[in-house]
Scaffold this motif. Structure first.
Motif, PDB file in Angstrom:
ATOM      1  N   SER A   1       0.835  -1.202   0.000  1.00  0.00           N
ATOM      2  CA  SER A   1       0.000   0.000   0.000  1.00  0.00           C
ATOM      3  C   SER A   1       0.865   1.245   0.000  1.00  0.00           C
ATOM      4  O   SER A   1       2.027   1.211   0.414  1.00  0.00           O
ATOM      5  N   PRO A   2       0.326   2.372  -0.505  1.00  0.00           N
ATOM      6  CA  PRO A   2       1.086   3.620  -0.499  1.00  0.00           C
ATOM      7  C   PRO A   2       1.580   3.949   0.899  1.00  0.00           C
ATOM      8  O   PRO A   2       0.863   3.798   1.879  1.00  0.00           O
ATOM      9  N   ARG A   3       2.807   4.401   0.982  1.00  0.00           N
ATOM     10  CA  ARG A   3       3.406   4.726   2.264  1.00  0.00           C
ATOM     11  C   ARG A   3       3.089   6.163   2.655  1.00  0.00           C
ATOM     12  O   ARG A   3       2.742   6.978   1.826  1.00  0.00           O
ATOM     13  N   ARG A   4       3.262   6.436   3.944  1.00  0.00           N
ATOM     14  CA  ARG A   4       3.005   7.782   4.465  1.00  0.00           C
ATOM     15  C   ARG A   4       3.855   8.818   3.739  1.00  0.00           C
ATOM     16  O   ARG A   4       3.421   9.929   3.503  1.00  0.00           O
ATOM     17  N   GLY A   5       5.067   8.426   3.381  1.00  0.00           N
ATOM     18  CA  GLY A   5       5.959   9.361   2.696  1.00  0.00           C
ATOM     19  C   GLY A   5       5.990   9.168   1.194  1.00  0.00           C
ATOM     20  O   GLY A   5       6.929   9.605   0.529  1.00  0.00           O
ATOM     21  N   GLY A   6       4.951   8.516   0.642  1.00  0.00           N
ATOM     22  CA  GLY A   6       4.927   8.230  -0.789  1.00  0.00           C
ATOM     23  C   GLY A   6       4.789   9.484  -1.643  1.00  0.00           C
ATOM     24  O   GLY A   6       4.243  10.502  -1.210  1.00  0.00           O
ATOM     25  N   MET A   7       5.275   9.373  -2.879  1.00  0.00           N
ATOM     26  CA  MET A   7       5.170  10.477  -3.840  1.00  0.00           C
ATOM     27  C   MET A   7       3.967  10.242  -4.750  1.00  0.00           C
ATOM     28  O   MET A   7       3.346   9.178  -4.743  1.00  0.00           O
ATOM     29  N   LEU A   8       3.638  11.234  -5.562  1.00  0.00           N
ATOM     30  CA  LEU A   8       2.466  11.158  -6.418  1.00  0.00           C
ATOM     31  C   LEU A   8       2.644  10.112  -7.515  1.00  0.00           C
ATOM     32  O   LEU A   8       3.727   9.962  -8.073  1.00  0.00           O
ATOM     33  N   GLY A   9       1.536   9.417  -7.818  1.00  0.00           N
ATOM     34  CA  GLY A   9       1.507   8.509  -8.954  1.00  0.00           C
ATOM     35  C   GLY A   9       1.062   9.261 -10.194  1.00  0.00           C
ATOM     36  O   GLY A   9       0.935  10.494 -10.200  1.00  0.00           O
ATOM     37  N   SER A  10       0.762   8.537 -11.252  1.00  0.00           N
ATOM     38  CA  SER A  10       0.401   9.183 -12.522  1.00  0.00           C
ATOM     39  C   SER A  10      -0.887   9.993 -12.398  1.00  0.00           C
ATOM     40  O   SER A  10      -0.972  11.127 -12.892  1.00  0.00           O
ATOM     41  N   SER A  11      -1.910   9.442 -11.722  1.00  0.00           N
ATOM     42  CA  SER A  11      -3.158  10.197 -11.565  1.00  0.00           C
ATOM     43  C   SER A  11      -2.964  11.387 -10.638  1.00  0.00           C
ATOM     44  O   SER A  11      -3.581  12.437 -10.826  1.00  0.00           O
ATOM     45  N   GLY A  12      -2.109  11.238  -9.620  1.00  0.00           N
ATOM     46  CA  GLY A  12      -1.822  12.351  -8.722  1.00  0.00           C
ATOM     47  C   GLY A  12      -1.115  13.484  -9.438  1.00  0.00           C
ATOM     48  O   GLY A  12      -1.420  14.666  -9.218  1.00  0.00           O
ATOM     49  N   LEU A  13      -0.184  13.158 -10.312  1.00  0.00           N
ATOM     50  CA  LEU A  13       0.510  14.190 -11.094  1.00  0.00           C
ATOM     51  C   LEU A  13      -0.454  14.874 -12.057  1.00  0.00           C
ATOM     52  O   LEU A  13      -0.363  16.089 -12.282  1.00  0.00           O
ATOM     53  N   ARG A  14      -1.362  14.092 -12.606  1.00  0.00           N
ATOM     54  CA  ARG A  14      -2.360  14.667 -13.519  1.00  0.00           C
ATOM     55  C   ARG A  14      -3.249  15.654 -12.763  1.00  0.00           C
ATOM     56  O   ARG A  14      -3.595  16.723 -13.272  1.00  0.00           O
ATOM     57  N   PHE A  15      -3.615  15.289 -11.521  1.00  0.00           N
ATOM     58  CA  PHE A  15      -4.424  16.202 -10.704  1.00  0.00           C
ATOM     59  C   PHE A  15      -3.642  17.451 -10.351  1.00  0.00           C
ATOM     60  O   PHE A  15      -4.182  18.566 -10.365  1.00  0.00           O
ATOM     61  N   ARG A  16      -2.360  17.292 -10.039  1.00  0.00           N
ATOM     62  CA  ARG A  16      -1.532  18.456  -9.701  1.00  0.00           C
ATOM     63  C   ARG A  16      -1.533  19.457 -10.848  1.00  0.00           C
ATOM     64  O   ARG A  16      -1.708  20.671 -10.636  1.00  0.00           O
ATOM     65  N   ASP A  17      -1.345  18.983 -12.069  1.00  0.00           N
ATOM     66  CA  ASP A  17      -1.320  19.887 -13.237  1.00  0.00           C
ATOM     67  C   ASP A  17      -2.691  20.503 -13.478  1.00  0.00           C
ATOM     68  O   ASP A  17      -2.801  21.695 -13.818  1.00  0.00           O
ATOM     69  N   ALA A  18      -3.747  19.702 -13.300  1.00  0.00           N
ATOM     70  CA  ALA A  18      -5.097  20.231 -13.482  1.00  0.00           C
ATOM     71  C   ALA A  18      -5.412  21.280 -12.416  1.00  0.00           C
ATOM     72  O   ALA A  18      -6.086  22.277 -12.688  1.00  0.00           O
ATOM     73  N   LEU A  19      -4.918  21.070 -11.206  1.00  0.00           N
ATOM     74  CA  LEU A  19      -5.121  22.027 -10.123  1.00  0.00           C
ATOM     75  C   LEU A  19      -4.465  23.363 -10.443  1.00  0.00           C
ATOM     76  O   LEU A  19      -5.041  24.431 -10.230  1.00  0.00           O
ATOM     77  N   ALA A  20      -3.252  23.308 -10.974  1.00  0.00           N
ATOM     78  CA  ALA A  20      -2.542  24.538 -11.345  1.00  0.00           C
ATOM     79  C   ALA A  20      -3.313  25.305 -12.421  1.00  0.00           C
ATOM     80  O   ALA A  20      -3.463  26.533 -12.349  1.00  0.00           O
ATOM     81  N   GLN A  21      -3.816  24.590 -13.426  1.00  0.00           N
ATOM     82  CA  GLN A  21      -4.572  25.247 -14.490  1.00  0.00           C
ATOM     83  C   GLN A  21      -5.872  25.840 -13.953  1.00  0.00           C
ATOM     84  O   GLN A  21      -6.259  26.954 -14.323  1.00  0.00           O
ATOM     85  N   PHE A  22      -6.533  25.091 -13.077  1.00  0.00           N
ATOM     86  CA  PHE A  22      -7.780  25.571 -12.492  1.00  0.00           C
ATOM     87  C   PHE A  22      -7.550  26.841 -11.672  1.00  0.00           C
ATOM     88  O   PHE A  22      -8.279  27.826 -11.810  1.00  0.00           O
ATOM     89  N   LEU A  23      -6.523  26.844 -10.835  1.00  0.00           N
ATOM     90  CA  LEU A  23      -6.247  28.014  -9.998  1.00  0.00           C
ATOM     91  C   LEU A  23      -5.793  29.207 -10.826  1.00  0.00           C
ATOM     92  O   LEU A  23      -6.079  30.362 -10.465  1.00  0.00           O
ATOM     93  N   GLU A  24      -5.117  28.945 -11.912  1.00  0.00           N
ATOM     94  CA  GLU A  24      -4.708  30.058 -12.781  1.00  0.00           C
ATOM     95  C   GLU A  24      -5.935  30.719 -13.405  1.00  0.00           C
ATOM     96  O   GLU A  24      -6.029  31.957 -13.434  1.00  0.00           O
ATOM     97  N   ARG A  25      -6.886  29.917 -13.870  1.00  0.00           N
ATOM     98  CA  ARG A  25      -8.121  30.488 -14.422  1.00  0.00           C
ATOM     99  C   ARG A  25      -8.881  31.258 -13.347  1.00  0.00           C
ATOM    100  O   ARG A  25      -9.367  32.365 -13.577  1.00  0.00           O
ATOM    101  N   GLU A  26      -8.978  30.648 -12.170  1.00  0.00           N
ATOM    102  CA  GLU A  26      -9.668  31.306 -11.063  1.00  0.00           C
ATOM    103  C   GLU A  26      -8.960  32.608 -10.671  1.00  0.00           C
ATOM    104  O   GLU A  26      -9.604  33.609 -10.352  1.00  0.00           O
TER     105      GLU A  26
END
Length: 621
Positions: free
Chosen positions: A361-386
């Motif tokens: 299972s993902p560890r407490r100190g785990g890094m982002l997976g592919s879907s997590g990275l996709r969300f990170r980029d989508a979050l940046a675009q969303f906040l920029e529009r906002e």
């Protein structure tokens, strides 16, 4: 020689004197007032002071929201409400004027034949009938015009005094309550397995309290022998002073559009009536000057605070919160850290030392997976529009009023930051985002955007609930390992503490400063954290009873946006940013009572059972 001064210490200006402080009569006398006020009172009355339209009710609502979220029993006693009820009762009891047969109205009757056309025109225009409807409606709600607040109006003065006494009586009754019931410790709390809930009470006496005599009366009532039975009661006066003409105009417009006192009036009529009311109060108004009292003066809704003799437990709660609140419109975005990848490890197996791969299972100190990275980029675009939309609205509003002098701090007057740029990408942005993240690697990575560089404030306060000895265990494993603790968890998930860890009630204390930080901002705020923390934060903005926060759903890869509304509340919207993930309904209210939801675990699963505890997810943070 006796009069010689002791040798000088070269490090005095750096370290101070090395002489131990001695107890003196002067020190004891000067600190006596502080000693009395520092003792924690079980009950506190916050008595508001100020002219109409100064934001007292706004302060009352914000105080109640914050204190209730902290778990303090809090209630507002608005004297205006009691006054309108008393006025409505009196007006309903007054006889309606009618014609009689004694000839008193004969002249008026005769004249009606000559004024028929005029009256008919009034009816056609809707004026006469509308006026009657408005008058009737104003009587029903107990609306009062400016003349009612004339100090020389004895009948009105009597009604106002009676309303204040009624509010005071109800407040005292509520404060006294049942002390033994309010502070009854939870079952088996002595071992530390369950947090103790001490139901302190804070009453907010919302009225003008505009004279020294009225404030003296408040103190006398709250320090009467009847009130001293059982528990202490502290009193803090909070005076709202506003001399900013533009802010007053805005406050007046909001007040007349919402207060029942202006029912049936046009905005212009209502504002004119409110100004006359303020003039009546100003004739008698006395600002707080008695420094023997505990008081806080707020100038222009927290642009400046003056604090006098406010100590003890509530000082560290009330004063910072009063300093943080502002009437600006700025969005606050909450989201979970992005999904982590599945870890693959190699381990030695067998005598030959062969290597095999295991999925974990993902560890407490785990890094982002592919879907997590996709969300990170989508979050940046969303906040920029906002952000661009936020800046455009601010800029448009400012152009209508004045050209601000831009201050490059996080709490500047305008919130607009032209020239805020990133040297890394050479990108200039017309807005600022205050980014707050837990210290978990996946959260920091979610809040770090190459396309939208912002400084990330990494706060351990935003780390997930500490599950102590049970960290990483499934709920079924815990039930089998420690059935006694599991029984407590079923009984009350809010105050049940994980062995060696925390409970939800503990989270509130470490999130107080985060709430204050978010509230004080005038720019956009983005918080990246975890389910348990976000549940507690969402409960604050939604005004959800804090004991039910464990049932709030926080979906993955979704942004929850809170925008302030006039009066001190928040509106909410949801934005699912990953189209490849199924959208989840975030609504807190439903026909069925939602069960507790544990799980800062990214791949958590649910258990189907009639028991609410079986709705808990895996407990790995």
């Amino acid at each position: 020689m006796k009069n010689e001064l002791p040798p000088r210490n070269d490090s005095y200006y750096r370290n101070g004197s090395i002489k131990v402080t001695e107890v003196s009569a002067l020190t004891l006398r000067k600190l006596e007032t502080r000693r009395k006020l520092t003792s924690n009172a079980d009950r506190l009355v916050i008595c508001l002071v100020g002219l109409p339209g100064r934001g007292k009710s706004f302060i009352a609502r914000k105080l109640m929201t914050f204190l209730t979220w902290r778990g303090t029993a809090c209630q507002i006693f608005n004297v205006g409400k009691y006054r309108r009820e008393a006025q409505a009762d009196m007006m309903q009891q007054m006889p309606t004027p009618s014609m009689d047969n004694d000839g008193d109205n004969s002249d008026e009757e005769k004249d009606t034949t000559n004024t028929t056309d005029e009256n008919e025109n009034e009816d056609e225009d809707g004026n006469n009938s509308d006026d009657n409807d408005k008058t009737s409606k104003r009587k029903t709600v107990g609306a009062c015009d400016a003349n009612f607040f004339d100090h020389n109006n004895p009948m009105a003065r009597e009604i106002r005094s009676r309303a204040a006494k009624m509010a005071m009586e109800d407040m005292i009754t509520w404060l006294r309550g049942d002390a033994s019931k309010d502070n009854k410790p939870p079952r088996r709390a002595s071992s530390g397995m369950m947090a103790h809930i001490n139901k302190n009470k804070v009453a907010i006496f919302d009225a003008t309290n505009s004279t020294a005599a009225r404030r003296k009366w408040v103190l006398e009532e709250l320090n009467s022998p009847a009130m001293e039975e059982g528990m202490k009661t502290g009193v803090i006066f909070v005076e709202s002073v506003c001399d900013d003409a533009e802010m007053l105009e805005e406050n007046f417009r909001f007040k007349v559009q919402n207060s029942p006192d202006f029912e049936g009036m046009t905005i212009d009529e209502a504002i004119d009536d409110l100004r006359k009311r303020v003039e009546k109060y100003e004739e008698q108004y006395e600002t707080i000057q008695d420094d023997t009292q505990s008081y806080i003066k707020i100038f222009n809704l927290s642009s400046k605070l003056l604090v006098n003799h406010v100590y003890g437990k509530m000082a560290k709660v009330v004063v910072p919160s009063l300093m943080s609140w502002n009437i600006g419109s700025r969005p606050i975005y909450l989201c979970r850290a992005g999904e982590t990848g599945t870890a693959v490890i190699n381990s030695e197996s067998g005598s030959e030392g062969g290597s095999i791969s295991q999925m974990m299972s993902p560890r407490r100190g785990g890094m982002l997976g592919s879907s997590g990275l996709r969300f990170r980029d989508a979050l940046a675009q969303f906040l920029e529009r906002e952000g661009f939309d936020f800046a455009a609205k601010r800029e448009s509003a400012l152009k209508e009023a004045f050209t601000p002098s831009v201050v490059s701090t996080g709490t500047s007057v305008s919130g607009i930051a032209p020239g805020a740029s990133s040297l890394a990408v050479g990108k200039t942005l017309p807005f600022r985002i205050h980014v707050m993240s837990s210290t978990m690697p996946r959260a920091v990575e979610t809040a770090t955007w190459p396309s939208l560089p912002c400084e990330v404030d990494e706060l351990p306060n935003l780390n997930p609930l500490d599950k102590g000895d049970f960290s990483g265990m499934e709920i079924e494993e815990i039930k089998e390992k420690d059935p006694q603790w599991y029984e407590l968890l079923e009984e009350d998930p809010f105050i049940t503490r994980f062995p060696g860890g925390e409970c939800y009630k503990d989270l509130i204390h470490r999130l107080e400063t985060c709430i204050i930080d978010m509230e004080q901002q005038v720019n956009m705020v983005c918080v990246v954290s975890h389910i348990s923390v976000l549940q507690v934060l969402i409960a604050y903005f939604r005004r959800t009873p804090i004991e039910k926060c464990a049932s709030i759903r926080v979906p993955m890869h979704t942004v929850i946006k809170f925008t302030p509304v006039t009066g001190g509340s928040w509106s909410e919207s949801q934005h699912a940013l990953d189209p490849e993930l199924p959208a989840e309904n975030l609504a807190a209210e439903s026909d069925e009572e939602p069960g507790p939801i544990w799980g800062d675990h990214q791949g958590s699963r649910r258990f189907s059972s009639t028991s609410s505890i079986d709705n808990f997810c895996c407990l790995t943070p």
